[in-house]
Design a protein around this motif. Sequence first.
Motif, PDB file in Angstrom:
ATOM      1  N   THR A  41      52.130 112.113  15.215  1.00  0.00           N
ATOM      2  CA  THR A  41      51.322 113.297  15.516  1.00  0.00           C
ATOM      3  C   THR A  41      50.600 113.778  14.261  1.00  0.00           C
ATOM      4  O   THR A  41      49.410 114.132  14.300  1.00  0.00           O
ATOM      5  CB  THR A  41      52.210 114.415  16.079  1.00  0.00           C
ATOM      6  OG1 THR A  41      52.803 113.983  17.301  1.00  0.00           O
ATOM      7  CG2 THR A  41      51.415 115.682  16.322  1.00  0.00           C
ATOM      8  N   ALA A  42      51.322 113.773  13.140  1.00  0.00           N
ATOM      9  CA  ALA A  42      50.709 114.159  11.867  1.00  0.00           C
ATOM     10  C   ALA A  42      49.608 113.183  11.468  1.00  0.00           C
ATOM     11  O   ALA A  42      48.554 113.585  10.961  1.00  0.00           O
ATOM     12  CB  ALA A  42      51.772 114.228  10.772  1.00  0.00           C
ATOM     13  N   HIS A  43      49.837 111.903  11.695  1.00  0.00           N
ATOM     14  CA  HIS A  43      48.820 110.903  11.356  1.00  0.00           C
ATOM     15  C   HIS A  43      47.541 111.108  12.164  1.00  0.00           C
ATOM     16  O   HIS A  43      46.429 110.980  11.641  1.00  0.00           O
ATOM     17  CB  HIS A  43      49.373 109.496  11.603  1.00  0.00           C
ATOM     18  CG  HIS A  43      50.420 109.079  10.624  1.00  0.00           C
ATOM     19  ND1 HIS A  43      51.160 107.928  10.779  1.00  0.00           N
ATOM     20  CD2 HIS A  43      50.849 109.656   9.472  1.00  0.00           C
ATOM     21  CE1 HIS A  43      52.003 107.814   9.770  1.00  0.00           C
ATOM     22  NE2 HIS A  43      51.839 108.844   8.967  1.00  0.00           N
ATOM     23  N   ALA A  44      47.710 111.410  13.439  1.00  0.00           N
ATOM     24  CA  ALA A  44      46.532 111.661  14.279  1.00  0.00           C
ATOM     25  C   ALA A  44      45.760 112.877  13.772  1.00  0.00           C
ATOM     26  O   ALA A  44      44.519 112.869  13.726  1.00  0.00           O
ATOM     27  CB  ALA A  44      46.965 111.867  15.731  1.00  0.00           C
ATOM     28  N   ALA A  45      46.477 113.906  13.366  1.00  0.00           N
ATOM     29  CA  ALA A  45      45.829 115.099  12.824  1.00  0.00           C
ATOM     30  C   ALA A  45      45.135 114.791  11.501  1.00  0.00           C
ATOM     31  O   ALA A  45      44.045 115.310  11.229  1.00  0.00           O
ATOM     32  CB  ALA A  45      46.857 116.212  12.639  1.00  0.00           C
ATOM     33  N   ARG A  46      45.758 113.946  10.681  1.00  0.00           N
ATOM     34  CA  ARG A  46      45.134 113.587   9.402  1.00  0.00           C
ATOM     35  C   ARG A  46      43.816 112.859   9.633  1.00  0.00           C
ATOM     36  O   ARG A  46      42.811 113.127   8.971  1.00  0.00           O
ATOM     37  CB  ARG A  46      46.105 112.687   8.602  1.00  0.00           C
ATOM     38  CG  ARG A  46      45.583 112.208   7.246  1.00  0.00           C
ATOM     39  CD  ARG A  46      45.308 113.336   6.294  1.00  0.00           C
ATOM     40  NE  ARG A  46      46.445 114.233   6.241  1.00  0.00           N
ATOM     41  CZ  ARG A  46      46.357 115.555   6.104  1.00  0.00           C
ATOM     42  NH1 ARG A  46      45.165 116.132   6.010  1.00  0.00           N
ATOM     43  NH2 ARG A  46      47.441 116.317   6.069  1.00  0.00           N
ATOM     44  N   ALA A  47      43.798 111.921  10.555  1.00  0.00           N
ATOM     45  CA  ALA A  47      42.571 111.194  10.854  1.00  0.00           C
ATOM     46  C   ALA A  47      41.501 112.128  11.411  1.00  0.00           C
ATOM     47  O   ALA A  47      40.303 111.974  11.115  1.00  0.00           O
ATOM     48  CB  ALA A  47      42.854 110.067  11.839  1.00  0.00           C
ATOM     49  N   ALA A  48      41.927 113.109  12.202  1.00  0.00           N
ATOM     50  CA  ALA A  48      40.969 114.016  12.840  1.00  0.00           C
ATOM     51  C   ALA A  48      40.265 114.914  11.831  1.00  0.00           C
ATOM     52  O   ALA A  48      39.162 115.415  12.101  1.00  0.00           O
ATOM     53  CB  ALA A  48      41.681 114.868  13.886  1.00  0.00           C
ATOM     54  N   VAL A  49      40.877 115.147  10.674  1.00  0.00           N
ATOM     55  CA  VAL A  49      40.265 115.994   9.651  1.00  0.00           C
ATOM     56  C   VAL A  49      39.020 115.335   9.066  1.00  0.00           C
ATOM     57  O   VAL A  49      38.067 116.012   8.674  1.00  0.00           O
ATOM     58  CB  VAL A  49      41.290 116.296   8.532  1.00  0.00           C
ATOM     59  CG1 VAL A  49      40.625 116.992   7.348  1.00  0.00           C
ATOM     60  CG2 VAL A  49      42.427 117.154   9.070  1.00  0.00           C
ATOM     61  N   SER A  50      39.021 114.010   8.997  1.00  0.00           N
ATOM     62  CA  SER A  50      37.882 113.290   8.425  1.00  0.00           C
ATOM     63  C   SER A  50      36.728 113.258   9.415  1.00  0.00           C
ATOM     64  O   SER A  50      36.924 112.996  10.608  1.00  0.00           O
ATOM     65  CB  SER A  50      38.290 111.851   8.073  1.00  0.00           C
ATOM     66  OG  SER A  50      37.157 111.087   7.711  1.00  0.00           O
ATOM     67  N   PRO A  51      35.498 113.486   8.947  1.00  0.00           N
ATOM     68  CA  PRO A  51      34.354 113.409   9.857  1.00  0.00           C
ATOM     69  C   PRO A  51      34.197 112.021  10.463  1.00  0.00           C
ATOM     70  O   PRO A  51      33.596 111.869  11.523  1.00  0.00           O
ATOM     71  CB  PRO A  51      33.149 113.745   8.962  1.00  0.00           C
ATOM     72  CG  PRO A  51      33.690 114.218   7.673  1.00  0.00           C
ATOM     73  CD  PRO A  51      35.121 113.866   7.580  1.00  0.00           C
ATOM     74  N   ARG A  52      34.710 111.008   9.774  1.00  0.00           N
ATOM     75  CA  ARG A  52      34.673 109.644  10.302  1.00  0.00           C
ATOM     76  C   ARG A  52      36.091 109.076  10.320  1.00  0.00           C
ATOM     77  O   ARG A  52      36.345 107.963   9.896  1.00  0.00           O
ATOM     78  CB  ARG A  52      33.743 108.776   9.463  1.00  0.00           C
ATOM     79  CG  ARG A  52      32.271 109.120   9.662  1.00  0.00           C
ATOM     80  CD  ARG A  52      31.384 108.298   8.761  1.00  0.00           C
ATOM     81  NE  ARG A  52      31.433 108.773   7.381  1.00  0.00           N
ATOM     82  CZ  ARG A  52      30.901 108.114   6.353  1.00  0.00           C
ATOM     83  NH1 ARG A  52      30.319 106.947   6.540  1.00  0.00           N
ATOM     84  NH2 ARG A  52      30.963 108.613   5.142  1.00  0.00           N
ATOM     85  N   GLY A  53      37.011 109.880  10.832  1.00  0.00           N
ATOM     86  CA  GLY A  53      38.406 109.475  10.870  1.00  0.00           C
ATOM     87  C   GLY A  53      38.720 108.555  12.033  1.00  0.00           C
ATOM     88  O   GLY A  53      38.038 108.575  13.057  1.00  0.00           O
ATOM     89  N   ARG A  54      39.782 107.793  11.846  1.00  0.00           N
ATOM     90  CA  ARG A  54      40.185 106.838  12.878  1.00  0.00           C
ATOM     91  C   ARG A  54      41.708 106.699  12.814  1.00  0.00           C
ATOM     92  O   ARG A  54      42.280 106.504  11.743  1.00  0.00           O
ATOM     93  CB  ARG A  54      39.492 105.503  12.601  1.00  0.00           C
ATOM     94  CG  ARG A  54      39.833 104.363  13.541  1.00  0.00           C
ATOM     95  CD  ARG A  54      38.927 103.179  13.197  1.00  0.00           C
ATOM     96  NE  ARG A  54      39.395 101.920  13.776  1.00  0.00           N
ATOM     97  CZ  ARG A  54      39.095 101.490  14.990  1.00  0.00           C
ATOM     98  NH1 ARG A  54      38.341 102.237  15.780  1.00  0.00           N
ATOM     99  NH2 ARG A  54      39.539 100.325  15.422  1.00  0.00           N
ATOM    100  N   HIS A  55      42.360 106.800  13.968  1.00  0.00           N
ATOM    101  CA  HIS A  55      43.808 106.645  14.048  1.00  0.00           C
ATOM    102  C   HIS A  55      44.114 105.383  14.834  1.00  0.00           C
ATOM    103  O   HIS A  55      43.677 105.226  15.976  1.00  0.00           O
ATOM    104  CB  HIS A  55      44.449 107.859  14.727  1.00  0.00           C
ATOM    105  CG  HIS A  55      45.944 107.820  14.730  1.00  0.00           C
ATOM    106  ND1 HIS A  55      46.710 108.329  15.765  1.00  0.00           N
ATOM    107  CD2 HIS A  55      46.839 107.316  13.825  1.00  0.00           C
ATOM    108  CE1 HIS A  55      47.989 108.149  15.481  1.00  0.00           C
ATOM    109  NE2 HIS A  55      48.091 107.536  14.324  1.00  0.00           N
TER     110      HIS A  55
END
Length: 256
Positions: free
Chosen positions: A213-227
């Motif tokens: 869940t934390a990893h998904a949130a970390r990726a979502a912070v980036s404008p070009r994030g990917r989980h």
Amino acid sequence: MTVVFEAGAADSRSSWALVQLRVAAFARTVVYDRSGLGRSAPNPAERTLDRMADDLNDLLDASPPGPLILVGHSAGGPIVRLAASRRPDRIAGLVLVDPTDELVGILFSRAFRLGERAVLQFNRVLARLGLLRRLYQWQLDAMPAPDVRTELGEEGFTPGVVRTHAAQARTFLNELATWRQRPPDLGEIPVTVISGTRPGDGLSSRARAQTNTAHAARAAVSPRGRHVLAETSSHYVPFTDPELIAAEIHRLTGAP
């Protein structure tokens, strides 16, 4: 394009052997040992997260010019995030492989810290007896060549490695906890987070769910994030799913 790999808490450059072999087919690659690990001499200064990020940036200063992709596994994840935030102009992307993350609340619990100390003490005893490598024989068996297997066996499970791990652990979580209010600013840097999906390697089912869940949130912070989920892996994704990591690095490089 140059891809620089940062290993986990007690790991050396050899932990990236399976991934580096694949990435070298399309990009320049750099692996190194932090102080006190692998072939690098111990550093008498504290092994703080802040210091380790500065050491990485010193390495990047000496690396070939051009865009850089930083890849960090486990505790290497926060190290590359902090290093990238200090020199974002030269970073083309980050790949965080099952990273330690400040959004995982269980990391800051008393139970986790006590467990970490117990594991370190247990590993100290095994390392002194020359038995620590037996716990990780599967990693040795996964190595792509006999020379890499020999290097990992000789360098990876010594009392000195456990001392370095313990030195890092003294301050790592306290530093990471401060990021819950003020994380490193990565700006527009693309961030891919790869999560293991299976419990194990010290993570219970509950801890794995919280971590992802934390990893998904970390990726979502980036404008070009990917989980991305590593469906066949627990924590040691560089050993169990190197093709997936290489594919995500390839995507960021834009190589044909």
